[in-house]
Design a protein around this motif. Structure first.
Motif, PDB file in Angstrom:
ATOM      1  N   ARG A   1       0.867  -1.226  -0.105  1.00  0.00           N
ATOM      2  CA  ARG A   1       0.151   0.087   0.183  1.00  0.00           C
ATOM      3  C   ARG A   1       0.725   1.216   0.141  1.00  0.00           C
ATOM      4  O   ARG A   1       1.891   1.307   0.696  1.00  0.00           O
ATOM      5  CB  ARG A   1      -0.911   0.074   1.510  1.00  0.00           C
ATOM      6  CG  ARG A   1      -1.498   1.303   1.624  1.00  0.00           C
ATOM      7  CD  ARG A   1      -2.781   1.369   1.041  1.00  0.00           C
ATOM      8  NE  ARG A   1      -3.757   0.312   1.594  1.00  0.00           N
ATOM      9  CZ  ARG A   1      -4.994   0.490   0.939  1.00  0.00           C
ATOM     10  NH1 ARG A   1      -5.415   1.409   0.561  1.00  0.00           N
ATOM     11  NH2 ARG A   1      -5.949  -0.558   1.512  1.00  0.00           N
TER      12      ARG A   1
ATOM     13  N   SER B   1     -10.727   0.688   1.769  1.00  0.00           N
ATOM     14  CA  SER B   1     -10.412   1.267   0.227  1.00  0.00           C
ATOM     15  C   SER B   1      -9.374  -0.024  -0.335  1.00  0.00           C
ATOM     16  O   SER B   1      -8.848  -0.836   0.474  1.00  0.00           O
ATOM     17  CB  SER B   1      -9.654   2.374   0.182  1.00  0.00           C
ATOM     18  OG  SER B   1      -8.399   2.188   0.806  1.00  0.00           O
ATOM     19  N   ARG B   2      -9.145  -0.170  -1.711  1.00  0.00           N
ATOM     20  CA  ARG B   2      -8.585  -1.283  -2.342  1.00  0.00           C
ATOM     21  C   ARG B   2      -6.884  -0.916  -2.034  1.00  0.00           C
ATOM     22  O   ARG B   2      -6.468   0.069  -1.931  1.00  0.00           O
ATOM     23  CB  ARG B   2      -8.829  -1.145  -3.691  1.00  0.00           C
ATOM     24  CG  ARG B   2     -10.043  -1.881  -4.125  1.00  0.00           C
ATOM     25  CD  ARG B   2     -10.082  -2.326  -5.680  1.00  0.00           C
ATOM     26  NE  ARG B   2      -9.965  -1.023  -6.492  1.00  0.00           N
ATOM     27  CZ  ARG B   2     -10.834  -0.152  -6.964  1.00  0.00           C
ATOM     28  NH1 ARG B   2     -12.141  -0.653  -6.468  1.00  0.00           N
ATOM     29  NH2 ARG B   2     -10.498   0.811  -7.500  1.00  0.00           N
TER      30      ARG B   2
ATOM     31  N   THR C   1      -4.656  -0.959  -3.915  1.00  0.00           N
ATOM     32  CA  THR C   1      -3.938  -0.066  -4.948  1.00  0.00           C
ATOM     33  C   THR C   1      -3.974   1.364  -4.751  1.00  0.00           C
ATOM     34  O   THR C   1      -3.581   2.005  -5.471  1.00  0.00           O
ATOM     35  CB  THR C   1      -4.583  -0.583  -6.411  1.00  0.00           C
ATOM     36  OG1 THR C   1      -6.060  -0.418  -6.168  1.00  0.00           O
ATOM     37  CG2 THR C   1      -3.990  -1.787  -6.971  1.00  0.00           C
ATOM     38  N   GLU C   2      -5.049   1.580  -4.035  1.00  0.00           N
ATOM     39  CA  GLU C   2      -5.253   3.064  -3.513  1.00  0.00           C
ATOM     40  C   GLU C   2      -4.450   3.832  -2.390  1.00  0.00           C
ATOM     41  O   GLU C   2      -4.322   2.989  -1.415  1.00  0.00           O
ATOM     42  CB  GLU C   2      -6.602   3.344  -3.299  1.00  0.00           C
ATOM     43  CG  GLU C   2      -7.849   2.766  -4.247  1.00  0.00           C
ATOM     44  CD  GLU C   2      -7.811   3.853  -5.611  1.00  0.00           C
ATOM     45  OE1 GLU C   2      -6.989   4.640  -5.661  1.00  0.00           O
ATOM     46  OE2 GLU C   2      -8.347   3.394  -6.351  1.00  0.00           O
TER      47      GLU C   2
ATOM     48  N   ASP D   1      -8.584   8.795   2.038  1.00  0.00           N
ATOM     49  CA  ASP D   1      -8.446   7.697   1.396  1.00  0.00           C
ATOM     50  C   ASP D   1      -9.360   7.501   0.034  1.00  0.00           C
ATOM     51  O   ASP D   1     -10.112   8.522  -0.135  1.00  0.00           O
ATOM     52  CB  ASP D   1      -9.213   6.357   2.216  1.00  0.00           C
ATOM     53  CG  ASP D   1     -10.726   6.464   2.215  1.00  0.00           C
ATOM     54  OD1 ASP D   1     -11.326   6.430   1.395  1.00  0.00           O
ATOM     55  OD2 ASP D   1     -11.068   6.204   3.516  1.00  0.00           O
ATOM     56  N   HIS D   2      -9.243   6.861  -0.956  1.00  0.00           N
ATOM     57  CA  HIS D   2      -9.969   6.756  -2.152  1.00  0.00           C
ATOM     58  C   HIS D   2     -10.792   5.623  -2.314  1.00  0.00           C
ATOM     59  O   HIS D   2     -10.632   4.883  -3.213  1.00  0.00           O
ATOM     60  CB  HIS D   2      -8.860   6.772  -3.376  1.00  0.00           C
ATOM     61  CG  HIS D   2      -8.056   8.162  -3.166  1.00  0.00           C
ATOM     62  ND1 HIS D   2      -8.574   9.272  -3.967  1.00  0.00           N
ATOM     63  CD2 HIS D   2      -6.856   8.427  -2.489  1.00  0.00           C
ATOM     64  CE1 HIS D   2      -7.450  10.046  -3.648  1.00  0.00           C
ATOM     65  NE2 HIS D   2      -6.542   9.549  -2.818  1.00  0.00           N
TER      66      HIS D   2
ATOM     67  N   GLY E   1     -14.296   8.231  -1.947  1.00  0.00           N
ATOM     68  CA  GLY E   1     -13.369   8.141  -1.034  1.00  0.00           C
ATOM     69  C   GLY E   1     -13.825   8.969   0.118  1.00  0.00           C
ATOM     70  O   GLY E   1     -14.910   9.650   0.263  1.00  0.00           O
TER      71      GLY E   1
END
Ligand code: ADP
Length: 242
Positions: free
Chosen positions: A101, A135-136, A138-139, A158-159, A214
């Motif tokens: 992350r 959140s994922r 990848t974010e 966060d996204h 987000g």
């Protein structure tokens, strides 16, 4: 009330037990066949043990704090807290256990709040933990510290999935969880505790979020008033010479 209590005991027991399986599983794997694992496999195993232990620790700390809130026995001494140091420490712990992350801390200069260090750490931990959870991988998760009008703001962005407008205040209620997110583990205690602790320090927590956009949670705390050296200020503006 009884129903609520039973649900709570069931949720907490489940939350306490869940991290134990991977901890025990990985520890016994390392004990039995650790020598035969590749270095990166060993590293992943240890990271998992650390991540799950931290999760357990967060839950236990939250439970203890909730019990103090319920009994009206919150207490800790105010001190000058270096907010940048606390944020870097908390984010550093998450970086260790979530190596894939991206985390970023934005802070221009140093920020000192009149607060209780352990509580600030606990609040930021709860907010970063949620940013990671909702959140994922990848974010990125970003933490920005700034100061305005005697207040220090710590924004955790966060996204992820975001929160619907009608739930924005309810998420701070004890045990409240947004239905769409209950596939994630959780107790609905983190934000309730975060807000109670923030208010005890004359601070607050606000949130801006929209589904799919987000979320940004902002903890604000009273800044330590800067002591201005009057003599050197006079010298700078040339009063001394006149
Ligand atoms: P928990 O995460 O253990 O359920 P919290 O009190 O920390 O409890 O959060 C309450 C609820 O608010 C969560 O269940 C989730 O539905 C929502 N929530 C909190 N933080 C976020 C976030 N960063 N993004 C989306 N939803 C969130």
């Amino acid at each position: 009330m009884e129903r609520l209590r039973e649900d709570f005991v069931a949720t907490v027991s489940h939350e306490l037990r869940t991290p134990l399986s991977p901890i025990k599983g990985w520890a016994s794997t390392l004990l039995q066949v650790g020598d035969t694992l590749q270095p990166e496999e060993r590293r992943a195993a240890i990271q998992s043990i650390l991540r799950q232990s931290q999760r357990l620790e967060r839950l236990i700390v939250n439970l203890l704090e909730m019990s103090k809130i319920e009994h009206g026995i919150l207490e800790a001494a105010d001190a000058d807290v270096d907010i940048g140091a606390v944020v870097h420490h908390v984010v550093g712990d998450f970086e260790k256990t979530s190596p894939d992350r991206a985390f970023a801390v934005h802070a221009r200069g140093s920020f000192c709040a009149r607060a209780k260090e352990l509580w600030v750490e606990q609040i930021v931990t709860n907010l970063v933990s949620n940013a990671v959870k909702y959140s994922r991988e990848t974010e990125p998760v970003e933490v920005t510290i700034d100061q305005l009008d005697g207040r220090i703001g710590i924004a955790i962005r966060d996204h992820g999935c975001g929160i619907p407008a009608h739930e924005l205040q309810r998420v701070f209620e004890r045990f409240h969880r947004v239905r769409e997110t209950t596939t994630q583990t959780g107790t609905g205690l983190g934000l309730y505790i975060a807000r109670q602790l923030a208010e005890e320090m004359d601070g607050g927590i606000s949130v801006e979020s929209a589904p799919g956009q987000g979320s940004t949670f902002v903890l604000d705390l009273p800044a330590v008033a800067r002591v201005v050296d009057v003599r050197s200020a006079r010298e700078v503006i040339g009063l001394e010479a006149g």
